[in-house]
Motif scaffolding. Sequence first.
Motif, PDB file in Angstrom:
ATOM      1  N   LEU A  31      20.437 -26.218  26.236  1.00 24.93           N
ATOM      2  CA  LEU A  31      19.118 -25.613  26.432  1.00 24.93           C
ATOM      3  C   LEU A  31      18.805 -24.559  25.385  1.00 24.93           C
ATOM      4  CD1 LEU A  31      19.312 -25.019  30.304  1.00 24.93           C
ATOM      5  CD2 LEU A  31      18.440 -27.035  29.105  1.00 24.93           C
ATOM      6  N   GLY A  32      19.788 -24.233  24.541  1.00 22.58           N
ATOM      7  CA  GLY A  32      19.623 -23.164  23.573  1.00 22.58           C
ATOM      8  C   GLY A  32      20.229 -21.861  24.065  1.00 22.58           C
TER       9      GLY A  32
ATOM     10  N   ARG B 279       3.155 -24.546  23.183  1.00 20.14           N
ATOM     11  CA  ARG B 279       4.578 -24.338  23.400  1.00 20.14           C
ATOM     12  C   ARG B 279       5.319 -25.659  23.177  1.00 20.14           C
ATOM     13  NH1 ARG B 279       5.457 -22.640  29.487  1.00 20.14           N
ATOM     14  NH2 ARG B 279       3.770 -21.196  28.993  1.00 20.14           N
ATOM     15  N   ARG B 280       6.567 -25.560  22.796  1.00 18.70           N
ATOM     16  CA  ARG B 280       7.362 -26.751  22.507  1.00 18.70           C
ATOM     17  C   ARG B 280       7.831 -27.388  23.801  1.00 18.70           C
ATOM     18  NH1 ARG B 280      12.848 -26.892  18.763  1.00 18.70           N
ATOM     19  NH2 ARG B 280      12.975 -29.167  18.518  1.00 18.70           N
TER      20      ARG B 280
ATOM     21  N   ALA C 224      11.380 -30.145  28.149  1.00 21.12           N
ATOM     22  CA  ALA C 224      11.400 -28.854  28.849  1.00 21.12           C
ATOM     23  C   ALA C 224      10.477 -28.977  30.066  1.00 21.12           C
ATOM     24  CB  ALA C 224      10.948 -27.734  27.917  1.00 21.12           C
ATOM     25  N   THR C 225      11.019 -29.528  31.139  1.00 22.77           N
ATOM     26  CA  THR C 225      10.179 -29.902  32.282  1.00 22.77           C
ATOM     27  C   THR C 225       9.552 -28.699  32.977  1.00 22.77           C
ATOM     28  OG1 THR C 225      12.211 -30.020  33.599  1.00 22.77           O
ATOM     29  CG2 THR C 225      11.339 -32.084  32.721  1.00 22.77           C
ATOM     30  N   ARG C 226      10.300 -27.598  33.081  1.00 18.83           N
ATOM     31  CA  ARG C 226       9.721 -26.425  33.745  1.00 18.83           C
ATOM     32  C   ARG C 226       8.530 -25.888  32.949  1.00 18.83           C
ATOM     33  NH1 ARG C 226      11.476 -23.345  37.729  1.00 18.83           N
ATOM     34  NH2 ARG C 226      13.567 -24.265  37.630  1.00 18.83           N
ATOM     35  N   GLU C 227       8.702 -25.774  31.621  1.00 17.04           N
ATOM     36  CA  GLU C 227       7.610 -25.310  30.771  1.00 17.04           C
ATOM     37  C   GLU C 227       6.432 -26.268  30.827  1.00 17.04           C
ATOM     38  OE1 GLU C 227      10.735 -25.426  30.036  1.00 17.04           O
ATOM     39  OE2 GLU C 227      11.393 -23.594  29.026  1.00 17.04           O
ATOM     40  N   PHE C 228       6.732 -27.563  30.875  1.00 17.69           N
ATOM     41  CA  PHE C 228       5.678 -28.572  30.970  1.00 17.69           C
ATOM     42  C   PHE C 228       4.887 -28.399  32.272  1.00 17.69           C
ATOM     43  CE2 PHE C 228       4.373 -32.663  32.759  1.00 17.69           C
ATOM     44  CZ  PHE C 228       3.505 -33.115  31.784  1.00 17.69           C
ATOM     45  N   CYS C 229       5.593 -28.298  33.394  1.00 26.13           N
ATOM     46  CA  CYS C 229       4.922 -28.210  34.691  1.00 26.13           C
ATOM     47  C   CYS C 229       4.119 -26.917  34.824  1.00 26.13           C
ATOM     48  CB  CYS C 229       5.947 -28.319  35.815  1.00 26.13           C
ATOM     49  SG  CYS C 229       6.690 -29.950  35.987  1.00 26.13           S
TER      50      CYS C 229
END
Length: 269
Positions: free
Chosen positions: A160-161, A32-33, A87-92
Amino acid sequence: MTGQNFSPSWRLGEFLPEACEFYGRVAELLGRRIWHPLPVWRLVGEKEWAKVSGKLEAASPWIESVTEDALPGWRAVVVLRGGGRVATREFCEGTQRFFEAARRDLAEGEDEVMCEGAAGLIAGRLGKHRCAKGEILTVRAPAWSQERISIGGGGWLVPLGEGMFKAGSTYVWEPLDALPTVAGRERIEGILRLLGGDDQFEVIVHEAGIRPIVRKSQPVIGQLDDARVVFNGLGSKGSLYAPGVAARLNAWLEGGGSIDPELDLAGLR
C-alpha cells in the motif's frame, strides 16, 4: 492468472483494459490516484509446478518472465503482466462526494437504489447464491518490498506504500457474518510469513466481509419481475469487473436490445 489451475480470469483480456481506462478517468475527475500498476509475482511451490509449467505456453500473453529456483522455498516465480491495486477506499469516498449533489437533485420517489450486495443475495433476491466470508489483515512491515504483489500458498500480499500491506484471505461458507475471527487471523499471519519471508510485521487492522457470489463467480445484470434492475455478483474481483459490467448495464438501459448472455440475470432462472 488465478487459482490452483493457473488460468486467466474470465474474459480478462476484455475487462482489464476497460477497468484501467475507467480508473484513469475517475482519477482525473477526483484529482486523486486510484489505479496503482504493479507486477504480480506468482510464487509456485514444488507440488504446483507440474501443473503450472504445463500451462505456461497457453498463459504466455499474461506472462512477463519465469524464473526457477529464484527464491528460497519456492520452485519458481512467474511474473505476470497487467497487475495492480485499486485504491478502493479512496475510490468509494471520492465518488460518494462527487455524486452527493446529483442525489440531492433527484426528485423524491423518482429512483430507488438498493445497495444490498451480499445481504440481498443471502436474503434470496436472486435465488441460490454462493456467498463466502473472507478475512484480511492490514500490516506494517517496513523492510518488505513495495515493488510487487505476491501470490502463493493460497494467499496474497499487496503493498500500500509507506511500509504498509494488505494480506489475505480466508474463504469460508459459514457463518456468513462480518466478524473477524482468531482462526482467520492465524491463517493470514501464516500467509504473511510465507509471502513476506519473515515475521517482522505488525498487525494494524483485522477486517472481515462477505463476497457477493452467484453461479460461476461471475457478475449478473438484468431486471426482476417487479421491474427493479439488478447489478450484483461481483465476487472477489469486483474492481476488475465492475467498470465493464456497469458500462454494459448502462448501454442496455439506454438503448434496449439484449443483455450479454453471460451476464444476463435470466441465466440464473
